[in-house]
Structures are given as structure tokens and as C-alpha cells.
Design an enzyme around this catalytic site. Structure first.
Site, PDB file in Angstrom:
ATOM      1  N   ASP A  67       0.815  -1.217   0.000  1.00  0.00           N
ATOM      2  CA  ASP A  67       0.000   0.000   0.000  1.00  0.00           C
ATOM      3  C   ASP A  67       0.851   1.270   0.000  1.00  0.00           C
ATOM      4  O   ASP A  67       2.072   1.221   0.172  1.00  0.00           O
ATOM      5  CB  ASP A  67      -0.962  -0.014   1.202  1.00  0.00           C
ATOM      6  CG  ASP A  67      -0.291  -0.476   2.492  1.00  0.00           C
ATOM      7  OD1 ASP A  67       0.949  -0.368   2.587  1.00  0.00           O
ATOM      8  OD2 ASP A  67      -0.994  -0.961   3.385  1.00  0.00           O
ATOM      9  N   ASN A 136      -7.360  -2.847  14.507  1.00  0.00           N
ATOM     10  CA  ASN A 136      -8.750  -3.100  14.097  1.00  0.00           C
ATOM     11  C   ASN A 136      -8.879  -4.306  13.162  1.00  0.00           C
ATOM     12  O   ASN A 136      -9.925  -4.533  12.580  1.00  0.00           O
ATOM     13  CB  ASN A 136      -9.354  -1.854  13.427  1.00  0.00           C
ATOM     14  CG  ASN A 136      -8.647  -1.482  12.124  1.00  0.00           C
ATOM     15  OD1 ASN A 136      -7.734  -2.175  11.681  1.00  0.00           O
ATOM     16  ND2 ASN A 136      -9.075  -0.394  11.515  1.00  0.00           N
ATOM     17  N   HIS A 138      -7.184  -4.833  10.328  1.00  0.00           N
ATOM     18  CA  HIS A 138      -6.911  -4.636   8.897  1.00  0.00           C
ATOM     19  C   HIS A 138      -5.612  -5.325   8.476  1.00  0.00           C
ATOM     20  O   HIS A 138      -4.696  -5.472   9.278  1.00  0.00           O
ATOM     21  CB  HIS A 138      -6.909  -3.142   8.509  1.00  0.00           C
ATOM     22  CG  HIS A 138      -5.728  -2.347   8.948  1.00  0.00           C
ATOM     23  ND1 HIS A 138      -5.777  -0.982   9.158  1.00  0.00           N
ATOM     24  CD2 HIS A 138      -4.440  -2.682   9.207  1.00  0.00           C
ATOM     25  CE1 HIS A 138      -4.582  -0.545   9.514  1.00  0.00           C
ATOM     26  NE2 HIS A 138      -3.759  -1.555   9.553  1.00  0.00           N
ATOM     27  N   GLU A 143      -9.512  -1.820   5.519  1.00  0.00           N
ATOM     28  CA  GLU A 143     -10.146  -1.527   6.797  1.00  0.00           C
ATOM     29  C   GLU A 143     -11.394  -2.407   6.978  1.00  0.00           C
ATOM     30  O   GLU A 143     -11.901  -2.978   6.005  1.00  0.00           O
ATOM     31  CB  GLU A 143     -10.543  -0.046   6.827  1.00  0.00           C
ATOM     32  CG  GLU A 143      -9.356   0.924   6.720  1.00  0.00           C
ATOM     33  CD  GLU A 143      -8.546   1.050   8.003  1.00  0.00           C
ATOM     34  OE1 GLU A 143      -8.361   0.041   8.715  1.00  0.00           O
ATOM     35  OE2 GLU A 143      -8.087   2.167   8.281  1.00  0.00           O
TER      36      GLU A 143
HETATM   37  P1  PGA Z   1       2.324  -1.602  12.661  1.00  0.00           P
HETATM   38  O1  PGA Z   1       1.110  -1.507  11.648  1.00  0.00           O
HETATM   39  O2  PGA Z   1       3.229  -2.645  12.132  1.00  0.00           O
HETATM   40  O3  PGA Z   1       2.965  -0.233  12.630  1.00  0.00           O
HETATM   41  O4  PGA Z   1       1.757  -1.967  13.995  1.00  0.00           O
HETATM   42  C1  PGA Z   1       0.514  -2.670  11.205  1.00  0.00           C
HETATM   43  C2  PGA Z   1      -0.673  -2.348  10.326  1.00  0.00           C
HETATM   44  O5  PGA Z   1      -1.321  -1.316  10.558  1.00  0.00           O
HETATM   45  O6  PGA Z   1      -0.977  -3.149   9.438  1.00  0.00           O
END
Ligand code: PGA
Length: 260
Positions: A67, A136, A138, A143
Site C-alpha cells: 500500500d 482493528n 486490517h 479496513e
Molecule cells: P504496525 O502496523 O506494524 O505499525 O503496527 C501494522 C498495520 O497497521 O498493518
């Protein structure tokens, strides 16, 4: 799903690095899907070490990132382009022309997303897709409520995700509202999904992903439908799993040929 629980994130990242390295050694033209965020930083450090000290060769490898933020130029310090060059691409021998990251400045976004999907297909599909998970649930920036069959497209971030990612931007208000992300359908076509999750704050999302129902409200749960999904967790991220002891027992008693 294969659940590998390690005492800490460093040891978990070692396991993940061995899985990626094995893929690259067995298939020098492997296609690797990559993630950003805090979680894969140790994995990338270990891969860089393996490149420097053991000659792990990325010269034939093709990379696709999950992404990118919309509206950020590649050179923006918080773009995922910048992140990937800082933590991995400038430190290994991957060929620039085989690096793919969604274009945050695309003018025709649907066309750019179609092109990204086409590039993945032309490369032969993704052999191993590295994933983190949001609090959450995702994966990528899919999302909650994302279609389980979604493809690369524009998404709107939730407030929770913008809060989680505020550090890189100085404030939540400065975090872009929109992103381009591979879809859940895109991720599901990877031959191996390798999800890393560390820390207590990921425990609920991990438990829902592994032991909850498959639901668009926990996008990671779609991995229950994947024929080869490996989750590498530290103890804290595994702390809400009801069957944690069983998963650990399974991993400890694997025959040698099945170990990573
Ligand atoms: P993080 O993010 O590795 O910074 O915890 C993970 C994500 O949001 O997929």
C-alpha cells in the site's frame, strides 16, 4: 493456519526471515510482497544482515508493496516509498526496476490500480506476502468492512488507523485520509501469507483473526480461507488466543523437515 508463537519479537522476526530467505534461496526469481509499519522492521534488519553476511541474493527478486498513502510524493519522509528504501531496498541488491509500490500521486487511480494488479500477474503472482495487522484487524489498508474479494483500489482510512499512524506525520490531522492498497482478494492469491504481529495491543485482532468468525469486520480473518497462512507472533500478541498452548505444542513437535 499455522500459528508460531515465539518468546519475543526478535525471535519471531528470525523465524519470518528464515521463511523469506528460504523462498529466495529456493527460487532466485521469487516474487515477494512487502509490508510497512513498525512490525516488519526487525525482519528487514535480519534480511539485510543475511544479505551482507551470508550473501542472500535479491538480484532476481521482484517486490510488490501492499500500500501507499494517496497524495504523498515518493520523497515525502512518511511515504512508504521512503520507508522501503530506508529500511530495505537501499541495503540489499534488489533491482530498482523490479520494485513496485502503489503510486500515491496517480492521476487516474482506477487505471493505476488495474496496472498494479496486472504487474503482479505478469510477474507470476506473489510467492510470499509479508503482512502486519492493525489493531482493528486490517491487513494492508483493508479496513473493516472491506470486501473479502477486493482488489487493489483506493480506500479511506478509519480514525483508529490514522491515530495509530500519526507518529510519522506529527499529528493525526496530517495523516492522509486516503490510500491505495492491494485488496483482500489480491492478498489471498499469494502462495504464502506470512503475518507478523507483536505486542499486547495486537492481541485482540490476532485472536479475532485466528479464532473468530470469518468476517469483513476483521479483514485478517479472511486468512482462515487461505491454504497457507503462517502467523508469527510474540507472546503478548498471542495472549488472547484460546488454543495458544496447542499451537505451541504443534510447532515444538514438528518433524525436522517441516521446521523453519
Ligand atoms: P504496525 O502496523 O506494524 O505499525 O503496527 C501494522 C498495520 O497497521 O498493518
Amino acid at each position: 493456519m499455522e500459528i508460531i508463537i515465539q518468546p519475543d519479537s526478535q525471535q519471531a522476526s528470525q523465524v519470518a526471515a528464515r521463511i523469506v530467505a528460504r523462498t529466495v534461496r529456493e527460487k532466485p526469481h521469487a516474487v515477494i510482497g512487502l509490508a510497512t509499519g513498525n512490525t516488519p522492521l526487525q525482519l528487514y534488519r535480519i534480511l539485510v544482515e543475511m544479505h551482507r553476511e551470508q550473501g542472500l541474493d535479491f538480484s532476481g527478486v521482484t517486490c510488490f508493496n501492499l500500500d501507499e498513502y494517496l497524495g504523498l510524493p515518493q520523497a515525502h519522509p512518511s511515504s512508504y516509498h521512503s520507508y522501503m528504501w530506508a529500511h530495505l531496498f537501499s541495503l540489499i541488491n534488489v533491482a530498482k526496476e523490479r520494485i513496485h509500490i502503489p503510486d500515491g500521486l496517480a492521476q487516474d487511480i482506477p487505471a493505476s490500480c488495474r496496472k498494479y494488479e496486472q504487474a503482479i500477474r505478469s510477474a507470476g503472482g506473489i510467492d510470499v506476502q509479508v503482512l502486519g495487522i492493525g489493531t482493528n484487524g486490517h491487513i494492508g489498508f483493508n479496513e473493516p468492512s472491506s470486501s473479502l474479494q477486493s482488489r487493489t483500489r483506493i480506500k479511506t482510512l478509519t480514525d483508529e488507523t490514522r491515530r495509530s499512524n500519526a507518529a510519522g506525520f506529527g499529528s493525526e490531522a496530517a495523516v492522509p485520509t486516503h490510500v491505495i492498497t492491494m485488496g483482500l482478494g489480491t492478498i489471498m492469491e499469494s502462495r504464502l501469507c506470512l503475518l507478523l504481529a507483536f505486542g499486547k495491543k495486537k492481541a485482540r485482532a490476532v485472536a479475532q483473526t485466528v479464532e473468530g468468525p470469518v468476517t469483513a469486520m476483521v479483514p485478517g480473518s479472511v486468512l482462515q480461507m487461505h491454504p497457507r497462512a503462517i502467523l508469527v507472533l510474540d507472546r503478548e500478541a498471542a495472549s488472547e488466543l484460546k488454543m495458544a498452548e496447542y499451537y505451541s505444542w504443534v510447532y515444538e513437535h514438528k518433524p525436522g523437515w517441516q521446521k523453519y
